[in-house]
Design a protein around this motif. Sequence first.
Motif, PDB file in Angstrom:
ATOM      1  N   GLN A   6       0.647   4.319  -2.673  1.00 27.03           N
ATOM      2  CA  GLN A   6       0.556   5.728  -2.300  1.00 27.03           C
ATOM      3  C   GLN A   6       1.684   6.541  -2.925  1.00 27.03           C
ATOM      4  O   GLN A   6       1.481   7.679  -3.359  1.00 27.03           O
ATOM      5  N   ALA A  16      -8.480   3.572  -1.089  1.00 27.13           N
ATOM      6  CA  ALA A  16      -8.021   2.188  -0.942  1.00 27.13           C
ATOM      7  C   ALA A  16      -9.170   1.292  -0.496  1.00 27.13           C
ATOM      8  O   ALA A  16      -9.935   1.642   0.402  1.00 27.13           O
ATOM      9  N   PHE A  74      -7.105   2.119  -5.354  1.00 25.36           N
ATOM     10  CA  PHE A  74      -6.193   1.039  -4.966  1.00 25.36           C
ATOM     11  C   PHE A  74      -6.997  -0.145  -4.473  1.00 25.36           C
ATOM     12  O   PHE A  74      -7.720  -0.047  -3.480  1.00 25.36           O
ATOM     13  N   ASP A  99      -6.576  -3.492  -2.864  1.00 26.62           N
ATOM     14  CA  ASP A  99      -5.643  -4.351  -2.142  1.00 26.62           C
ATOM     15  C   ASP A  99      -6.219  -5.755  -2.023  1.00 26.62           C
ATOM     16  O   ASP A  99      -7.429  -5.934  -1.883  1.00 26.62           O
ATOM     17  N   CYS A 132      -3.449  -2.137  -8.098  1.00 24.46           N
ATOM     18  CA  CYS A 132      -3.940  -3.253  -7.286  1.00 24.46           C
ATOM     19  C   CYS A 132      -2.762  -4.018  -6.705  1.00 24.46           C
ATOM     20  O   CYS A 132      -1.612  -3.851  -7.142  1.00 24.46           O
ATOM     21  N   GLU A 137       0.829  -1.210   0.000  1.00 24.37           N
ATOM     22  CA  GLU A 137       0.000   0.000   0.000  1.00 24.37           C
ATOM     23  C   GLU A 137       0.863   1.259   0.000  1.00 24.37           C
ATOM     24  O   GLU A 137       0.520   2.256  -0.649  1.00 24.37           O
ATOM     25  N   ASN A 179      -9.793  -2.776   0.645  1.00 24.41           N
ATOM     26  CA  ASN A 179      -9.219  -4.083   0.967  1.00 24.41           C
ATOM     27  C   ASN A 179     -10.220  -5.152   0.548  1.00 24.41           C
ATOM     28  O   ASN A 179     -11.215  -5.392   1.233  1.00 24.41           O
TER      29      ASN A 179
END
Length: 486
Positions: free
Chosen positions: A203, A218, A261, A263, A302, A199, A220
Amino acid sequence: MNSSLPYSADLPDDPEMHRTIADAPLALVIEDTPPLGSLYERYLRRMGYQVQWVATGSHGLEVLESDRPDLVLLDLQLPDMHGYDILQKMKTGGHSCPCVVITAHGSADSALKSMRLGAADFLEKPFTAERLRVTVDNVMDKRRLHDEVQIIRQQIERDGYAGFVGRSLPMQVVYRIIDSAATSRASVFITGESGTGKELCAQAIHERSERSSKPFVAINCGAIPRELFESEIFGHMKGAFSGAHSDRQGAAERANGGTLFLDEIGEMDLDLQVKLLRFIQTGVFQRVGGTKDIRVNVRFVCATNQDPQMQVADKQFREDLYYRLNVIPIRMPALRDRERDILDIAEAFLARLSREEGRTFTGFDADVQSTLLNYDWPGNVRQLHNVVHNIVLLNDGEVVTRDMLPDPLGLTGAQAEGGATPRPRPRAVTRSASPGLAIEPLWLVEKRAIEAAIEQCDDNVPVAAAHLGVSASTVYRKLKAWEASS
């Protein structure tokens, strides 16, 4: 014509020696003899320099501060101070421009002392015009080379970058890829074990991109229930499902103009992968329960701690989605593969956490440093942070000693040959304070899981490691350590 500068003011006016560069470098001449000062000035101008000539040391120091020259030509014998004093002030004042000193004939000691004080070179009177040119060109070429080397070192030998601490070769590769990826709009696929900083990498890409002023959102994918996942990404309309009491923007809408993002994308359900692929291809989606098309402009980054290619082979990850996302791949190295970074990271954590918690720690003793370097850090940087935080919270002092280390680093284990990771010897299952509860040590659970995976994969360690989501070298290292401690 005598070509010795101190005895002639007659220099040939060669048009080819003139330069018309507006930002020509500035040369400062500090010489108290007017004929010589004028002579040096004329010749340096013909070499392409702007020239500031002064007759006293004090005036020369003023020009050094105000104009920051690129070169200094300094006579040691001045009416108000010695040239050594100027060299010393240049050294302590941070003036990095090269200085060529002019010494009297036969004063070799003066020349040597000048060099010790930071002079780049010296000229002994009387010297020829050609000698002045060659000397100046040499020191300036050396300065340019030094500056270029410093720039290259900053680019490829950085001690840290965008929140990362580390100067190891694997991290230098990561820094360079981030630099390149940041200027692109292409999707980025970050892989690596848990706790390696995926992560933070995402960033860094966002903050160095043209989207840095827009949101970084982001998600998850492994922490969101399947039934809520579509709503989390695309949002929902009021009444779309039980509990949807109002319209809500999803991550895709909130990230408009910025970076989305995703994750642990390997945990995403296959049905949702289809919708995500369509969104990536078109930039258009609909909220859950809505009928209106919403168009956004987001960049996709990702990450996963699994092997995406293995997931594609096992039909757990869509191949078309994988290739759509995997335009710029970045592999975050495990901490054990960044050996020279371990102590730097630990010391950075110790300094910050000690400051935050009001402790006085300043470093680790040699025994603890050796332990940190020899441990294989299955939890990577995140585990190292937790270990240092534990030490800071539960202890105090100036130096961290072995008795402060938490388990498993603090356990006494056999040292495997070749510097393998110290491991606790197998122990019987321990029992908690609550009657009837049997809890196995984490290392034993890990050992059984690895052994079971290897057995299911017909003793093929690389395949077993891929299914476990770790590198084969990690599995081999653990097997060797367990064998040594049995």
